[in-house]
Design a protein around this motif. Structure first.
Motif, short mmCIF file in Angstrom:
data_model
loop_
_atom_site.label_atom_id
_atom_site.label_comp_id
_atom_site.label_asym_id
_atom_site.label_seq_id
_atom_site.Cartn_x
_atom_site.Cartn_y
_atom_site.Cartn_z
N TYR A 40 0.86 -1.18 0.00
CA TYR A 40 0.00 0.00 0.00
C TYR A 40 0.90 1.23 0.00
CZ TYR A 40 -3.92 -3.07 0.87
OH TYR A 40 -4.88 -4.05 0.74
N ASP A 41 1.26 1.65 -1.22
CA ASP A 41 2.21 2.75 -1.39
C ASP A 41 1.45 4.06 -1.52
OD1 ASP A 41 4.47 4.20 -1.81
OD2 ASP A 41 4.83 3.49 -3.85
N THR A 42 0.78 4.45 -0.43
CA THR A 42 -0.11 5.61 -0.50
C THR A 42 0.31 6.76 0.41
OG1 THR A 42 -1.54 4.62 1.20
CG2 THR A 42 -2.08 4.16 -1.10
N VAL A 45 1.97 10.97 -2.51
CA VAL A 45 1.12 11.15 -3.69
C VAL A 45 2.02 11.25 -4.92
CG1 VAL A 45 -0.57 12.62 -4.82
CG2 VAL A 45 -0.64 12.32 -2.33
N LYS A 298 -6.84 6.69 -5.91
CA LYS A 298 -5.88 5.59 -5.89
C LYS A 298 -6.09 4.68 -7.09
CE LYS A 298 -5.82 5.36 -0.81
NZ LYS A 298 -6.17 4.52 0.36
N HIS A 300 -5.53 0.55 -7.85
CA HIS A 300 -5.22 -0.78 -7.35
C HIS A 300 -4.61 -1.58 -8.52
CE1 HIS A 300 -8.03 -0.67 -3.67
NE2 HIS A 300 -7.97 0.56 -4.17
N VAL A 319 -1.17 -0.79 -4.19
CA VAL A 319 -2.11 0.32 -4.29
C VAL A 319 -1.29 1.60 -4.24
CG1 VAL A 319 -4.09 1.49 -3.28
CG2 VAL A 319 -3.92 -1.00 -3.13
N VAL A 320 -1.52 2.50 -5.21
CA VAL A 320 -0.79 3.76 -5.25
C VAL A 320 -1.78 4.92 -5.22
CG1 VAL A 320 1.17 2.77 -6.51
CG2 VAL A 320 -0.73 3.80 -7.78
N LYS A 321 -1.31 6.04 -4.67
CA LYS A 321 -2.12 7.26 -4.64
C LYS A 321 -1.53 8.25 -5.62
CE LYS A 321 -4.33 10.49 -1.40
NZ LYS A 321 -5.70 10.02 -1.71
#
Length: 377
Positions: A40-42, A45, A298, A300, A319-321
């Motif tokens: 979870y690379d959030t 940004v 985000k 996925h 998961v990226v933001k």
């Protein structure tokens, strides 16, 4: 959405002939069965390399055209959704190319691109746009952006004209690798619980324009919200679409292989709507499926090839933001497009009337692979 990698051109669209055939297939598998932990690379940004010039009304969906002669002169197309809308054309720095913009479209929603369509005896690259208020597909040659549709291709004919069953939204194009035929898979604002998507063969009408012939009706719809984003993987032969707030559904792109649903994944962990779907191919069989979690800003990222036990079990990897806000549509290519995009370009719509142009390197980080060998369309 269109994706290009070694050894084949990926992500085109629909194929078609007999629409009523079905086959035995692997049962749908949700994404809840994997046993490893995604990243979870959030916390950070991810910022775009460039943000496009603004449109007049409401950006909705992008598509990338790869210039086969010079990849650095490739184009990004994007819809501006309004009853007096347009199809915008940008260079790779996000600047509008004014003489290529198609204006006066009646609420254009989604756009997709295909390479090498035979029109008037000449292989032609095309951009196809869904025009909601006219219930037509609009088709333009690339890179000239000249119409080749004779005024538009009517779709969902026979459905009630006074409700949303004919109001166009999503589109994805499919090129059958076996015979080169090109098809469009089209979605609408709402529809029945079955046969929500219609699939059309696109071919020359004998007068140097395209025509569309219905070949199949398929696809489950939950009724929870709507279906807009559609994407096809030519090489592996699958079509994916977002059943918003429910998940991503998967079918065969070739109608001859039947209308059974192969998978329903991305069913958990989303804050709201499931939206844009993009496919990044590391090679001809492996890669990533990116799905927009619209209200969370985000994406996925799932395995394109599924798992070792089941090709239809698409496991969540990361998961990226992103900086793009309320992203509705996206597109991707793994082709190197110069120093700004050495391993590919990812484009995401934002609700501030722009599109963000991201480097795949930023999206992938240290967790995901990058395509090293690619070929032009």
């Amino acid at each position: 959405m269109k994706y290009i990698f070694l050894p084949v051109v990926l992500l085109c669209m629909a194929c078609g002939s007999n629409s009523n055939q079905t086959t035995t297939s692997t049962q749908p598998s949700a994404d809840t069965t994997h046993t490893f932990s995604p990243v979870y690379d959030t916390a950070t940004v991810i910022q775009p390399v460039y943000t496009t010039d603004t449109t007049l009304y409401d950006t909705d969906d992008p598509a990338i055209w790869i210039n086969p002669a010079n990849a650095s002169e490739s184009l990004v197309l994007g819809t501006d959704k309004n009853e007096n809308g347009a199809l915008y054309v940008y260079n790779l720095k996000g600047k509008i190319i004014a003489d290529k913009v198609v204006k006066g479209l009646k609420r254009p929603n989604n756009v997709d691109i295909e390479y090498g369509v035979m029109i008037g005896g000449k292989l032609t690259d095309i951009a196809v746009v869904t025009e909601r208020l006219t219930h037509k597909l609009r088709v333009y040659s690339l890179p000239s952006m000249q119409p080749v549709d004779g005024g538009g291709l009517p779709v969902f004919e026979g459905e009630p004209a006074d409700n949303e069953f004919r109001d166009l939204m999503g589109i994805s194009l499919y090129k059958n690798p076996a015979n080169g035929k090109i098809y469009a898979i089209v979605g609408r604002k709402t529809g029945p619980s079955k046969e929500y998507l219609w699939q059309y063969l696109l071919e020359d009408n004998g007068k140097g324009q395209l025509k569309a012939t219905l070949v199949r009706k398929f696809g489950t719809y939950s009724g929870a919200k709507e279906i807009e984003s559609i994407a096809v993987d030519d090489a592996l032969g699958y079509v994916y679409y977002s059943d918003e707030t429910v998940g991503v559904r998967k079918y065969y792109a070739d109608p001859d292989k039947g209308n059974d649903e192969l998978a329903l994944f991305a069913t958990t962990g989303f804050s709201g709507d499931h939206e844009g779907i993009s496919i990044y191919a590391v090679d001809d069989k492996t890669g990533y499926i990116l799905v927009s979690d619209q209200q969370a800003d985000k994406f996925h990222i799932f395995t394109r090839e599924g798992s070792s036990e089941n090709p239809h079990q698409h496991q969540l990897l990361k998961v990226v933001k992103v900086a793009s806000h309320e992203s509705d549509g996206s597109d991707i290519t793994a082709l190197p497009l110069g120093p700004d995009f050495p391993h590919g370009l990812f484009v995401a719509m934002s609700d501030n009337r722009t599109f963000g142009l991201y480097s795949w390197d930023a999206i992938a980080g240290k967790d995901l692979k990058k395509a090293e060998s690619v070929k032009k369309p």
